[in-house]
Scaffold this active site. Structure first.
Site, PDB file in Angstrom:
ATOM      1  N   LYS A  69       0.802  -1.226   0.000  1.00 40.61           N
ATOM      2  CA  LYS A  69       0.000   0.000   0.000  1.00 40.61           C
ATOM      3  C   LYS A  69       0.837   1.280   0.000  1.00 40.61           C
ATOM      4  O   LYS A  69       0.362   2.325  -0.453  1.00 40.61           O
ATOM      5  CB  LYS A  69      -0.965  -0.001   1.186  1.00 40.61           C
ATOM      6  CG  LYS A  69      -2.025  -1.089   1.078  1.00 40.61           C
ATOM      7  CD  LYS A  69      -3.053  -0.982   2.185  1.00 40.61           C
ATOM      8  CE  LYS A  69      -4.135  -2.034   2.000  1.00 40.61           C
ATOM      9  NZ  LYS A  69      -5.253  -1.856   2.942  1.00 40.61           N
ATOM     10  N   GLY A 128      -0.918  -1.692  15.198  1.00 44.05           N
ATOM     11  CA  GLY A 128      -0.435  -1.713  13.830  1.00 44.05           C
ATOM     12  C   GLY A 128      -0.016  -0.325  13.389  1.00 44.05           C
ATOM     13  O   GLY A 128      -0.462   0.677  13.950  1.00 44.05           O
ATOM     14  N   MET A 132      -2.985   0.272   6.280  1.00 44.25           N
ATOM     15  CA  MET A 132      -4.352   0.221   6.781  1.00 44.25           C
ATOM     16  C   MET A 132      -4.473   0.933   8.117  1.00 44.25           C
ATOM     17  O   MET A 132      -5.498   1.570   8.402  1.00 44.25           O
ATOM     18  CB  MET A 132      -4.806  -1.234   6.906  1.00 44.25           C
ATOM     19  CG  MET A 132      -6.264  -1.387   7.285  1.00 44.25           C
ATOM     20  SD  MET A 132      -7.368  -0.615   6.083  1.00 44.25           S
ATOM     21  CE  MET A 132      -8.686  -1.815   6.013  1.00 44.25           C
TER      22      MET A 132
END
Length: 270
Positions: A69, A128, A132
């Site tokens: 990404k 995280g 995302m």
């Protein structure tokens, strides 16, 4: 699905570990709406060559998943505001050889937070710091959440993401608890870490809402633990349906009905 022909438009996905979710979702809608499109998933061995292939072969669009990404940013031509705001890409649209990057993950997260009426005063642990996680953090910030901690062992990435929105950073969960837990790591994903529960039982018991962005399987160890504890849950399957719908619109210019989207989502997980 129509018989393969020279005029058929190809859309693809790029992921380290592809699933059939997007493939089944998009192809279901193509057939239901009579569109001369086909969708195929790929696990690229060379990302730069894969992106060059999109451009050179006239592939209409590509979904981009972990871990690409951020890496694709240097390979495309135009960054839509949705991707530029968080330096993360989950969708590429090819218009005459010009590749434009979008991020529909953000929209999916924002829509879920709004539809579930999650209280912005809630404390939140986000585990995280990848692409995302950036979408999640941005959506939380824009929805008015202020008491957020980014949990990431990578100190540089974790602190950078936290500082971007005035959030806190923790190197590990430890004994920290919060009203909402959000897993944005591969823990619980099909494969080597499928049996790993991303937050401990004690943290789950202390939370009111548990959100796991892992879509395959939708019922991760974390989601199963949260359901067993009677918590409100939000799943990666919900996220992927919303973001895939927006990708579908970008690729085709057609907005499917909510009923068709629901059918496609259920078919994709069957």
């Amino acid at each position: 699905m129509p018989i393969l022909n020279k005029d058929m438009t190809l859309c693809i996905s790029l992921a380290a570990t592809p699933s059939n979710i997007g493939t089944r979702f998009h192809n279901y809608l193509y057939e239901a709406l009579g569109l001369n499109f086909i969708y195929k998933a790929f696990a690229p061995t060379d990302l730069a060559q894969a992106i060059a292939g999109i451009r050179g072969l006239g592939i209409r669009g590509a979904a981009v998943s972990m871990p690409y990404k951020e890496d694709v940013i240097a390979l495309i031509d135009v960054m839509d505001a949705s991707a530029a705001a968080i330096d993360s890409v989950n969708t590429i649209v090819n218009s005459g050889g010009i590749l434009t990057a979008y991020n529909t993950d953000y929209l999916a997260i924002a829509r879920l937070l709004e539809s579930r009426a999650i209280d912005p005063a809630s404390t939140v642990l986000v585990q995280g710091s990848g692409g995302m996680a950036k979408a999640v953090a941005a959506a939380l910030y824009d929805a008015g959440f202020a008491h957020v901690s980014i949990v990431a062992r990578n100190e540089v990435r974790g602190q950078a993401l936290a500082a971007l929105y005035g959030f806190a950073w923790l190197p590990e969960v430890g004994d920290a608890t919060a009203g909402m837990l959000i897993n944005v790591t591969p823990l619980g994903m099909a494969g080597a870490q499928e049996s790993v529960q991303s937050f401990a039982d004690a943290a789950v018991r202390a939370a009111q809402v548990v959100f796991d962005v892992v879509a395959l399987p939708a019922e991760t160890p974390l989601i199963r633990a949260a359901r067993a504890a009677g918590k409100q849950v939000m799943t990666g399957a919900e996220v992927i349906a919303i973001q895939a719908e927006e990708q579908f619109v970008l690729y085709t210019g057609v907005r499917p009905s909510p009923e068709l989207v629901q059918e496609a989502s259920e078919f994709s997980r069957s």
